[in-house]
Design an enzyme around this catalytic site. Structure first.
Site, PDB file in Angstrom:
ATOM      1  N   GLU A 131       0.746  -0.728  -0.359  1.00 35.69           N
ATOM      2  CA  GLU A 131      -0.291  -0.349  -0.304  1.00 35.69           C
ATOM      3  C   GLU A 131       1.137   1.495  -0.348  1.00 35.69           C
ATOM      4  OE1 GLU A 131      -3.283  -2.443   2.509  1.00 35.69           O
ATOM      5  OE2 GLU A 131      -1.210  -1.337   3.024  1.00 35.69           O
ATOM      6  N   TYR A 143       7.709   2.001  -7.697  1.00 35.86           N
ATOM      7  CA  TYR A 143       7.239   0.402  -7.557  1.00 35.86           C
ATOM      8  C   TYR A 143       7.028   0.274  -9.074  1.00 35.86           C
ATOM      9  CZ  TYR A 143       6.877   1.254  -2.794  1.00 35.86           C
ATOM     10  OH  TYR A 143       7.146   1.429  -1.425  1.00 35.86           O
TER      11      TYR A 143
END
Length: 173
Positions: A131, A143
């Site tokens: 998250e 990411y």
């Protein structure tokens, strides 16, 4: 070098909610967590080396200059989550997050050490979840470079009008 003190320092300079050493020592003792640190070493010829070590497997043959960052994986029976990943503020945006993320994932999932005990948590699943605050664009970009994909949004996860993006890295082999 006091590892726990350094982990606390890095955490507290990056997150609003401050912690004490017990925060990390409880995770180190738990089989549900795996903590890896990115160390800045200086070897015997004074050459700078960056290496990843799992906290409980540290070997101090080399002189440690400092901890540049850490990552915490949280394992469940069904999947593995990245609980926290953080780089020392003075070292951010220099590629250390990518080094830490890629190498710790390889170390955790591709090591030859097998976990045969049924009462231990499984870190060998195929997918990794995380998250991230939707406005943390540097982290999201990192990411995505590694291969994580956005799969959903958690409304107000970090507080009023502070949403979390859920991301997943698929099919590790």
């Amino acid at each position: 070098m006091k590892i726990l003190e350094n982990l606390v320092k890095i955490h507290n300079e990056n997150f609003e909610k401050t912690v004490k050493a017990e925060y990390f020592s409880e995770m180190i003792l738990s089989k549900q967590y795996a903590i890896y640190c990115l160390f800045d070493f200086i070897d015997e010829s004074e050459v700078k080396i960056f290496e990843i070590f799992k906290v409980e497997n540290l070997v101090f043959e080399k002189k440690i200059k400092k901890i540049l960052g850490y990552i915490i994986f949280y394992g469940t029976i069904e999947n593995t989550d990245i609980f926290e990943i953080v780089i020392l503020k003075s070292c951010q945006n220099k590629g250390f997050g990518k080094i830490l993320l890629e190498n710790s994932i390889k170390e955790l999932f591709f090591s030859k050490i097998k976990n045969d005990s049924s009462d231990e948590i499984n870190f060998f699943g195929e997918d990794i979840f995380l998250e991230v605050y939707e406005k943390n664009l540097f982290a999201i970009k990192l990411y995505e470079k590694i291969g994580f994909e956005k799969i959903s949004v958690r409304k107000n996860y970090y507080g009023q009008n502070k949403n979390a993006i859920i991301m997943m890295l698929k099919k590790l082999k």
